[in-house]
Write a protein that holds these residues in place. Structure first.
Motif, PDB file in Angstrom:
ATOM      1  N   UNK A  35       0.830  -1.209   0.000  1.00  0.00           N
ATOM      2  CA  UNK A  35       0.000   0.000   0.000  1.00  0.00           C
ATOM      3  C   UNK A  35       0.861   1.253   0.000  1.00  0.00           C
ATOM      4  N   UNK A  36       1.900   1.256   0.819  1.00  0.00           N
ATOM      5  CA  UNK A  36       2.792   2.415   0.886  1.00  0.00           C
ATOM      6  C   UNK A  36       3.543   2.598  -0.427  1.00  0.00           C
ATOM      7  N   UNK A  37       3.961   1.498  -1.032  1.00  0.00           N
ATOM      8  CA  UNK A  37       4.642   1.597  -2.323  1.00  0.00           C
ATOM      9  C   UNK A  37       3.727   2.164  -3.392  1.00  0.00           C
ATOM     10  N   UNK A  38       2.469   1.748  -3.382  1.00  0.00           N
ATOM     11  CA  UNK A  38       1.505   2.258  -4.352  1.00  0.00           C
ATOM     12  C   UNK A  38       1.260   3.742  -4.115  1.00  0.00           C
ATOM     13  N   UNK A  39       1.175   4.134  -2.860  1.00  0.00           N
ATOM     14  CA  UNK A  39       0.931   5.541  -2.529  1.00  0.00           C
ATOM     15  C   UNK A  39       2.090   6.433  -2.958  1.00  0.00           C
ATOM     16  N   UNK A  40       3.310   5.915  -2.896  1.00  0.00           N
ATOM     17  CA  UNK A  40       4.476   6.725  -3.266  1.00  0.00           C
ATOM     18  C   UNK A  40       4.856   6.553  -4.729  1.00  0.00           C
ATOM     19  N   UNK A  41       4.097   5.791  -5.457  1.00  0.00           N
ATOM     20  CA  UNK A  41       4.420   5.511  -6.840  1.00  0.00           C
ATOM     21  C   UNK A  41       4.062   6.661  -7.777  1.00  0.00           C
ATOM     22  N   UNK A  42       3.716   7.808  -7.249  1.00  0.00           N
ATOM     23  CA  UNK A  42       3.317   8.945  -8.055  1.00  0.00           C
ATOM     24  C   UNK A  42       4.289   9.264  -9.160  1.00  0.00           C
ATOM     25  N   UNK A  43       5.572   9.211  -8.882  1.00  0.00           N
ATOM     26  CA  UNK A  43       6.564   9.451  -9.930  1.00  0.00           C
ATOM     27  C   UNK A  43       7.047   8.110 -10.471  1.00  0.00           C
ATOM     28  N   UNK A  44       7.433   8.112 -11.732  1.00  0.00           N
ATOM     29  CA  UNK A  44       7.844   6.864 -12.373  1.00  0.00           C
ATOM     30  C   UNK A  44       9.137   6.306 -11.813  1.00  0.00           C
ATOM     31  N   UNK A  45       9.997   7.173 -11.307  1.00  0.00           N
ATOM     32  CA  UNK A  45      11.289   6.714 -10.826  1.00  0.00           C
ATOM     33  C   UNK A  45      11.334   6.562  -9.304  1.00  0.00           C
ATOM     34  N   UNK A  46      10.172   6.329  -8.698  1.00  0.00           N
ATOM     35  CA  UNK A  46      10.124   6.156  -7.242  1.00  0.00           C
ATOM     36  C   UNK A  46      10.849   4.862  -6.868  1.00  0.00           C
TER      37      UNK A  46
END
Length: 152
Positions: A35-46
């Protein structure tokens, strides 16, 4: 071994052992991380979450379960409180050992001397130093009050 790998290994072992409660808790941990990874995935290079971020997620999960235990005990639901405690025990396996009161006091004193704090205005610097050195080892909400009392 990276924290994510340790959690994955524990998950596989729980499947082999057919330990349903442990397996369910480990799956909850993985879900929270995803869930946290999805939430921070806003940028492509996260980048993928590191150990520090995963520890923060785990600490938050422990705090939520401790609050639930209190609520369940106040409501007379001892069975649910016990389940939350068992989940907490599994989650805490992946966190660093919590410091006791004497160790926390010593860490606060050392941070105050390192920063050269003289007043309450230096509290942010002290808390930053404590978080840098002892991430996941203490409840910073409770520690903040102790730092304030030392500086007053």
């Amino acid at each position: 071994m990276e924290l994510r790998d340790r959690i994955g290994q524990a998950l596989k072992q729980a499947m082999k052992d057919k330990d349903r409660n442990r397996l369910a808790t480990l799956r909850l941990i993985n879900a929270a991380i995803k869930d946290q990874e999805i939430a921070t995935r806003g940028s492509d290079d996260a980048p993928a979450l590191g150990d520090a971020e995963i520890r923060a997620i785990l600490a938050k999960m422990v705090k939520q379960r401790n609050e639930s235990v209190r609520a369940y005990e106040e409501g007379g639901r001892v069975d649910l409180a016990e389940r939350e405690r068992s989940e907490t025990a599994v989650i805490e396996e992946f966190l660093p050992r919590q410091l006791d009161k004497q160790e926390i006091d010593a860490a606060i004193d050392r941070a105050i001397s390192d920063v050269g704090a003289a007043s309450i205005r230096d509290m942010g610097k002290i808390m930053g130093k404590l978080k840098e050195r002892h991430a996941g080892q203490m409840d910073f909400g409770a520690v903040g009050a102790r730092v304030k009392s030392r500086l007053a």
